[in-house]
Design a protein around this motif. Structure first.
Motif, PDB file in Angstrom:
ATOM      1  N   SER A  33      20.980 -10.651 -54.535  1.00  0.00           N
ATOM      2  CA  SER A  33      22.055 -10.697 -55.569  1.00  0.00           C
ATOM      3  C   SER A  33      23.038 -11.615 -55.103  1.00  0.00           C
ATOM      4  CB  SER A  33      22.509  -9.367 -55.785  1.00  0.00           C
ATOM      5  OG  SER A  33      23.861  -9.232 -56.218  1.00  0.00           O
ATOM      6  N   ILE A  34      23.611 -12.538 -56.068  1.00  0.00           N
ATOM      7  CA  ILE A  34      24.672 -13.228 -55.647  1.00  0.00           C
ATOM      8  C   ILE A  34      25.877 -12.564 -55.214  1.00  0.00           C
ATOM      9  CG2 ILE A  34      26.108 -15.278 -56.581  1.00  0.00           C
ATOM     10  CD1 ILE A  34      23.275 -15.994 -56.194  1.00  0.00           C
ATOM     11  N   ARG A  35      26.305 -11.485 -55.948  1.00  0.00           N
ATOM     12  CA  ARG A  35      27.479 -10.651 -55.867  1.00  0.00           C
ATOM     13  C   ARG A  35      27.242  -9.934 -54.274  1.00  0.00           C
ATOM     14  NH1 ARG A  35      29.431  -7.592 -61.106  1.00  0.00           N
ATOM     15  NH2 ARG A  35      29.370  -9.236 -62.751  1.00  0.00           N
ATOM     16  N   GLY A  36      26.149  -9.661 -54.162  1.00  0.00           N
ATOM     17  CA  GLY A  36      25.605  -8.991 -52.735  1.00  0.00           C
ATOM     18  C   GLY A  36      25.988  -9.578 -51.565  1.00  0.00           C
ATOM     19  N   LYS A  84      22.727  -5.541 -63.159  1.00  0.00           N
ATOM     20  CA  LYS A  84      23.161  -6.188 -61.964  1.00  0.00           C
ATOM     21  C   LYS A  84      23.232  -5.398 -60.598  1.00  0.00           C
ATOM     22  CE  LYS A  84      24.470 -10.255 -63.918  1.00  0.00           C
ATOM     23  NZ  LYS A  84      24.065 -11.746 -63.777  1.00  0.00           N
ATOM     24  N   GLY A  85      23.431  -3.987 -60.724  1.00  0.00           N
ATOM     25  CA  GLY A  85      23.100  -3.467 -59.694  1.00  0.00           C
ATOM     26  C   GLY A  85      21.975  -3.191 -59.175  1.00  0.00           C
ATOM     27  N   LYS A  86      20.866  -3.035 -59.773  1.00  0.00           N
ATOM     28  CA  LYS A  86      19.470  -2.989 -59.580  1.00  0.00           C
ATOM     29  C   LYS A  86      19.050  -4.540 -58.617  1.00  0.00           C
ATOM     30  CE  LYS A  86      17.830  -0.399 -63.404  1.00  0.00           C
ATOM     31  NZ  LYS A  86      16.874  -0.492 -64.528  1.00  0.00           N
ATOM     32  N   GLN A  87      19.871  -5.516 -58.770  1.00  0.00           N
ATOM     33  CA  GLN A  87      19.617  -6.720 -57.731  1.00  0.00           C
ATOM     34  C   GLN A  87      19.979  -6.636 -56.515  1.00  0.00           C
ATOM     35  OE1 GLN A  87      21.053 -10.067 -60.014  1.00  0.00           O
ATOM     36  NE2 GLN A  87      20.133  -9.336 -61.950  1.00  0.00           N
ATOM     37  N   PHE A  88      21.145  -5.940 -56.477  1.00  0.00           N
ATOM     38  CA  PHE A  88      21.686  -6.063 -54.820  1.00  0.00           C
ATOM     39  C   PHE A  88      20.476  -5.216 -53.773  1.00  0.00           C
ATOM     40  CE2 PHE A  88      25.466  -6.028 -56.923  1.00  0.00           C
ATOM     41  CZ  PHE A  88      26.460  -6.467 -55.921  1.00  0.00           C
ATOM     42  N   GLY A  89      20.511  -5.939 -52.784  1.00  0.00           N
ATOM     43  CA  GLY A  89      19.243  -5.638 -51.821  1.00  0.00           C
ATOM     44  C   GLY A  89      18.172  -6.622 -51.846  1.00  0.00           C
ATOM     45  N   THR A 125      31.472  -1.463 -53.256  1.00  0.00           N
ATOM     46  CA  THR A 125      32.533  -1.642 -54.377  1.00  0.00           C
ATOM     47  C   THR A 125      31.607  -2.543 -55.446  1.00  0.00           C
ATOM     48  OG1 THR A 125      34.403  -1.309 -52.984  1.00  0.00           O
ATOM     49  CG2 THR A 125      34.706  -2.240 -55.116  1.00  0.00           C
ATOM     50  N   GLU A 126      31.384  -3.701 -55.191  1.00  0.00           N
ATOM     51  CA  GLU A 126      30.660  -4.755 -55.969  1.00  0.00           C
ATOM     52  C   GLU A 126      29.499  -4.089 -56.491  1.00  0.00           C
ATOM     53  OE1 GLU A 126      31.947  -7.087 -57.356  1.00  0.00           O
ATOM     54  OE2 GLU A 126      33.657  -6.984 -56.108  1.00  0.00           O
ATOM     55  N   GLN A 127      28.670  -3.374 -55.595  1.00  0.00           N
ATOM     56  CA  GLN A 127      27.547  -2.607 -56.223  1.00  0.00           C
ATOM     57  C   GLN A 127      27.794  -1.672 -57.382  1.00  0.00           C
ATOM     58  OE1 GLN A 127      26.104   0.611 -55.820  1.00  0.00           O
ATOM     59  NE2 GLN A 127      23.911  -0.009 -56.496  1.00  0.00           N
ATOM     60  N   ARG A 128      29.014  -0.933 -57.175  1.00  0.00           N
ATOM     61  CA  ARG A 128      29.190   0.134 -58.177  1.00  0.00           C
ATOM     62  C   ARG A 128      29.828  -0.730 -59.504  1.00  0.00           C
ATOM     63  NH1 ARG A 128      31.194   2.300 -53.502  1.00  0.00           N
ATOM     64  NH2 ARG A 128      30.025   4.062 -52.883  1.00  0.00           N
ATOM     65  N   ALA A 184      25.418   2.393 -51.998  1.00  0.00           N
ATOM     66  CA  ALA A 184      25.002   0.919 -52.458  1.00  0.00           C
ATOM     67  C   ALA A 184      23.663   0.652 -51.893  1.00  0.00           C
ATOM     68  CB  ALA A 184      26.081   0.152 -51.742  1.00  0.00           C
ATOM     69  N   PHE A 185      23.200   1.379 -50.766  1.00  0.00           N
ATOM     70  CA  PHE A 185      22.038   0.834 -50.172  1.00  0.00           C
ATOM     71  C   PHE A 185      20.836   1.798 -50.455  1.00  0.00           C
ATOM     72  CE2 PHE A 185      25.526   0.458 -46.815  1.00  0.00           C
ATOM     73  CZ  PHE A 185      25.860  -0.931 -47.282  1.00  0.00           C
ATOM     74  N   ALA A 186      21.153   2.774 -51.307  1.00  0.00           N
ATOM     75  CA  ALA A 186      20.193   3.764 -51.970  1.00  0.00           C
ATOM     76  C   ALA A 186      19.400   3.188 -53.109  1.00  0.00           C
ATOM     77  CB  ALA A 186      20.591   5.045 -51.974  1.00  0.00           C
ATOM     78  N   GLY A 187      18.155   2.923 -53.040  1.00  0.00           N
ATOM     79  CA  GLY A 187      17.309   2.515 -54.216  1.00  0.00           C
ATOM     80  C   GLY A 187      17.246   3.951 -55.182  1.00  0.00           C
ATOM     81  N   LYS A 188      16.558   3.701 -56.223  1.00  0.00           N
ATOM     82  CA  LYS A 188      16.443   4.656 -57.183  1.00  0.00           C
ATOM     83  C   LYS A 188      15.793   5.599 -56.571  1.00  0.00           C
ATOM     84  CE  LYS A 188      15.568   5.422 -62.223  1.00  0.00           C
ATOM     85  NZ  LYS A 188      14.911   5.038 -63.503  1.00  0.00           N
ATOM     86  N   GLY A 189      16.174   7.036 -56.742  1.00  0.00           N
ATOM     87  CA  GLY A 189      15.366   8.168 -56.070  1.00  0.00           C
ATOM     88  C   GLY A 189      15.643   8.176 -54.575  1.00  0.00           C
TER      89      GLY A 189
END
Length: 511
Positions: free
Chosen positions: A303-306, A295-300, A286-289, A158-163
């Motif tokens: 994100s409201i969910r995050g 929506k997952g891209k907004q984490f970090g 869990t919420e990031q997945r 959940a804490f890893a950005g793309k790549g």
């Protein structure tokens, strides 16, 4: 149970106990807001006061201080990225970006609503299911706890950005390595201390987290003066009173998150030794997945969910930690260990017979949690516009204050100048790593879980005569490990599948 609730209401709703719930919530909230202090410090300060009160009143006061400190701990995480308590580290991942976007009021409001909801839902669970869950928690063995820690580490995805998965994994390994510094608890032998006596007790969590978040944030702001005007605009915008409003769409997005995180947080809180920190990280991952690609891209990034997930989970876990304390006499954390000592000081022995022998204490604590969460919401919502104005302080004043509280907070825990020097070293290394886009959260996660993983792994190996067969002998252990493997590899497999499907689609269009 109805009789017990009536006893609890009769005890908790007396004017004296309501007053102490109010006072405990207020004191806990303000202590929780200060970087470097937390529930343990808050409850330790209350022991002399509680000792002079009736048992039920004293425990109600300390319980109010406990969840008040958890509730207030999110403030420093959101406003200045200084999570002085482990359970609010995950809160800073999206709370602080929201504050930088000029939405500090909204972030604090979301944290308040989520904390309130998590606490109230968990209090209902505590009331209904405490005896049953106590029996379930006893069925967990060392192998199961080790598997649970492995599952917690899968939140690194959940804490890893793309790549950046490899960077996140590398930082997790560094965190696990740092957790091994100090005296080996099994053999009593110093390890990785470089011959320094100051490292025999290991590296303090507070030192590491304040160095990698608060101190590095202040140093980066100093090293990037060109962004000061933008930062000042963000700070001024964050004091806007209208920013604390939560829209209907945001509320609808939060409701399922609060429901899932409350259940997850409470279950994790019930397990002795797990606690609010693991609950908050697991809820965030869990919420990031579950959020989906967009929506997952907004984490970090705000994100409201995050923000809602860890705030709900850590308060639910704080309430859940009272299950092993009250029904088994087993403290699930350092904070509840202090409360256990206070109960014994009153001549009360927590355990399966507590709600039979001392029903006023047992039920009044549970009922006071409902009252306390309502009090916390009433106290905090009106204060949000004023708390948010912290970010309106000019950077030339705010940054020295962050540095001061970071350094003093660490020093007051150990009164050792070596910790200050080590903190500065870690802060400089964290600045370099952040410039290279290495995420700090996986390192903190590895550090928090490392000690518990090692302890339970060694115990499981000892029980099984150094055989690794414990990984598949117990169905519960095997199930948790399978879930962990799915959580770790499923995103990678899904990404590869999507890539292959897009390649096939392009080939079909070209044909």
């Amino acid at each position: 149970m109805i009789e017990g609730i009536l006893i609890g209401l009769g005890t908790a709703l007396t004017p004296t106990n309501i007053l102490f719930v109010f006072a405990g919530c207020l004191i806990g909230t303000f202590i929780g807001m200060l970087p470097g202090l937390g529930p343990m410090s808050a409850i330790a300060l209350m022991i002399p006061v509680a000792a002079s009160l009736e048992p039920a009143t004293g425990i109600i006061l300390m319980a109010a201080v406990y969840y008040g400190a958890i509730f207030g701990g999110s403030t420093s995480s959101i406003l200045i990225n200084a999570p002085g308590v482990a359970s609010t580290v995950a809160t800073s991942f999206d709370g602080y970006p929201l504050a930088k976007q000029g939405k500090a009021g909204k972030a604090l409001a979301i944290a308040a609503y989520s904390s309130f909801s998590g606490g109230v839902i968990a209090a209902i669970f505590l009331l209904v299911a405490a005896p049953f869950l106590a029996a379930v928690s006893l069925s967990f063995h060392s192998a199961d706890y080790f598997a649970l820690m492995v599952l917690g580490l899968t939140a690194v995805a959940a804490f890893a950005g793309k790549g950046d998965v490899l960077k996140a994994l590398l930082m997790t390994v560094i965190g696990l390595m740092l957790s091994t510094v100090g005296t080996d608890q099994t053999q009593g032998v110093p390890r990785f201390t470089l011959g320094l006596i100051d490292l025999t007790d290991g590296i303090s969590f507070l030192l590491l987290v304040m160095a990698t978040f608060a101190l590095s944030e202040a140093l980066i702001a100093i090293l990037k003066p060109s962004g000061d005007d933008k930062r000042q605009e963000e700070m001024q915008a964050s004091s806007n009173l209208g920013s604390m409003k939560v829209t209907g769409e945001e509320a609808r997005e939060m409701v399922p998150v609060i429901g899932r995180s409350s259940v997850l947080g409470f279950i994790i809180g019930v397990l002795p030794g797990a606690g609010a920190t693991i609950a908050s990280f697991l809820a965030y991952g869990t919420e990031q997945r579950l959020a989906g690609p967009e929506k997952g891209k907004q984490f970090g990034k705000g994100s409201i969910r995050g923000l809602s997930a860890p705030e709900t989970a850590n308060n639910a876990a704080a309430t859940g930690s009272f299950v092993p304390l009250l029904t088994l006499g087993i403290p699930g954390s350092g904070t509840t260990a202090i409360m256990l000592g206070a109960l014994i000081g009153y001549g009360i022995q927590p355990g399966p017979r507590l709600y039979i022998d001392q029903p006023a204490v047992f039920w009044s604590v549970i009922v006071s949690m409902w009252i306390g969460n309502i009090v916390l919401l009433i106290l905090n919502l009106p204060l949000i516009p004023y708390i948010a104005k912290i970010l309106a302080i000019p950077a030339r004043f705010l940054l020295p204050l962050i540095l001061f509280f970071s350094l003093i907070g660490v020093y007051f825990v150990s009164f050792n100048t070596f910790d200050i020097q080590l903190m500065v070293l870690f802060g400089l290394i964290a600045v370099l790593l952040r410039f290279l886009d290495f995420p700090m959260a996986p390192m903190i996660l590895g550090f928090i879980l490392g000690g518990m993983m090692e302890e339970n792994l060694r115990r499981a190996l000892l029980i099984n005569n150094d055989s690794w067969s414990f990984l598949w002998q117990r169905p519960l252990t095997l199930t948790i490990l399978i879930i962990a493997a799915c959580c770790l590899f499923a995103p990678m497999l899904w990404a590869n599948f999507q890539r292959l499907r897009k390649g096939a689609d392009r080939a079909g269009e070209g044909g």
